[in-house]
Motif scaffolding. Structure first.
Motif, PDB file in Angstrom:
ATOM      1  N   GLU A  25     -11.138  -2.517   2.619  1.00  0.00           N
ATOM      2  CA  GLU A  25     -11.901  -1.275   2.460  1.00  0.00           C
ATOM      3  C   GLU A  25     -13.013  -1.454   1.431  1.00  0.00           C
ATOM      4  OE1 GLU A  25     -12.346   3.083   3.181  1.00  0.00           O
ATOM      5  OE2 GLU A  25     -12.242   1.191   4.255  1.00  0.00           O
ATOM      6  N   ASN A 150       0.399   6.036   1.575  1.00  0.00           N
ATOM      7  CA  ASN A 150      -0.072   7.307   2.134  1.00  0.00           C
ATOM      8  C   ASN A 150      -1.558   7.546   1.896  1.00  0.00           C
ATOM      9  OD1 ASN A 150       2.435   8.324   3.203  1.00  0.00           O
ATOM     10  ND2 ASN A 150       3.098   8.475   1.076  1.00  0.00           N
ATOM     11  N   GLN A 151      -2.307   6.512   1.572  1.00  0.00           N
ATOM     12  CA  GLN A 151      -3.721   6.684   1.217  1.00  0.00           C
ATOM     13  C   GLN A 151      -4.708   6.156   2.259  1.00  0.00           C
ATOM     14  OE1 GLN A 151      -4.446   8.574  -1.256  1.00  0.00           O
ATOM     15  NE2 GLN A 151      -2.354   8.670  -2.051  1.00  0.00           N
ATOM     16  N   PHE A 152      -4.199   5.650   3.387  1.00  0.00           N
ATOM     17  CA  PHE A 152      -5.076   5.081   4.412  1.00  0.00           C
ATOM     18  C   PHE A 152      -4.840   5.765   5.751  1.00  0.00           C
ATOM     19  CE2 PHE A 152      -4.469   1.740   1.281  1.00  0.00           C
ATOM     20  CZ  PHE A 152      -5.754   1.245   1.107  1.00  0.00           C
ATOM     21  N   ASP A 153      -5.919   5.886   6.534  1.00  0.00           N
ATOM     22  CA  ASP A 153      -5.772   6.423   7.884  1.00  0.00           C
ATOM     23  C   ASP A 153      -5.415   5.286   8.843  1.00  0.00           C
ATOM     24  OD1 ASP A 153      -8.145   5.045   8.545  1.00  0.00           O
ATOM     25  OD2 ASP A 153      -9.393   6.847   8.457  1.00  0.00           O
ATOM     26  N   GLY A 154      -5.340   5.582  10.123  1.00  0.00           N
ATOM     27  CA  GLY A 154      -4.966   4.596  11.126  1.00  0.00           C
ATOM     28  C   GLY A 154      -5.953   3.452  11.279  1.00  0.00           C
ATOM     29  N   GLU A 155      -7.170   3.651  10.802  1.00  0.00           N
ATOM     30  CA  GLU A 155      -8.192   2.606  10.858  1.00  0.00           C
ATOM     31  C   GLU A 155      -8.181   1.723   9.610  1.00  0.00           C
ATOM     32  OE1 GLU A 155     -10.579   2.342  13.494  1.00  0.00           O
ATOM     33  OE2 GLU A 155      -9.103   3.677  14.423  1.00  0.00           O
ATOM     34  N   HIS A 157      -8.855   2.965   6.560  1.00  0.00           N
ATOM     35  CA  HIS A 157      -9.846   3.518   5.637  1.00  0.00           C
ATOM     36  C   HIS A 157      -9.155   4.463   4.658  1.00  0.00           C
ATOM     37  CE1 HIS A 157     -13.514   2.542   8.238  1.00  0.00           C
ATOM     38  NE2 HIS A 157     -12.457   2.029   8.847  1.00  0.00           N
ATOM     39  N   THR A 159      -8.357   7.687   2.587  1.00  0.00           N
ATOM     40  CA  THR A 159      -8.509   9.095   2.948  1.00  0.00           C
ATOM     41  C   THR A 159      -8.836   9.983   1.751  1.00  0.00           C
ATOM     42  OG1 THR A 159      -6.117   9.417   2.746  1.00  0.00           O
ATOM     43  CG2 THR A 159      -6.974   8.899   4.947  1.00  0.00           C
TER      44      THR A 159
END
Length: 180
Positions: A25, A150-155, A157, A159
């Motif tokens: 990221e 719990n800080q990343f989305d499915g891509e 990235h 959040t």
């Protein structure tokens, strides 16, 4: 603008590592660059093995990648209040190579951990480990990614707006340091 060469180092070997996601990221937020994620699957440092066989080719390749990069991004998990053994082992091995690849190298350090401090202690210890190598470690903004799973989305990235803002600022600082 120059297309900079960035090397990422994640102190976690896990496939779904949040430290690896954080390094990736960071590279994305850096912008246009040639990015390589270092392979830290190295043998454990053993002075007797080094004396008998020399520096392993994988270690030399890693040291060469550090030397060739315009900057290095390192993210460490926190294991028992310190950086991972994987990362420390890589640093120890690189220190055994010729050419001092870290000297004056711009380095951005960050951490991602499950705990509420986001690996802050591990990051401080890592900074201390780097002192003998004499890199140009950026002092901030500091990135301590708490509750990292719990800080990343499915891509992959981030959040959280504050994390994106701070990581972007760190990458802008890294670009400035490279350009000096």
């Amino acid at each position: 603008m120059a297309n900079y060469k960035l090397l990422g180092m994640s102190g976690s070997l896990r496939k779904a590592s949040t430290n690896t996601m954080l390094v990736r990221e960071a590279a994305r937020l850096f912008g246009a660059c040639d990015f390589e994620l270092a392979d830290l699957h190295l043998p454990l440092y053993d002075g007797d093995a080094e004396a008998a066989d020399g520096v392993p080719s994988a270690v030399q390749a890693l040291a060469d990648a550090v030397a060739a990069a315009d900057a290095v991004i390192i993210s460490t998990p926190e294991y028992n209040k310190g950086p991972s053994g994987v990362l420390k082992n890589a640093l120890d091995w690189i220190s055994r190579t010729k050419g001092r690849p870290w000297t004056d190298k711009p380095v951005a350090v960050m951490s991602a951990a499950a705990g509420r401090a986001g690996g802050e202690r591990a990051q401080m210890v890592l900074r201390g480990f780097m002192v003998p190598f004499r890199p140009m470690i950026l002092q901030g903004p500091e990135i301590h990614l708490a509750d990292s799973s719990n800080q990343f989305d499915g891509e992959g990235h981030l959040t959280g707006e504050i994390y994106v803002r701070e990581l972007t600022a760190l990458m802008e600082a890294l670009k400035s340091r490279i350009a000096r």
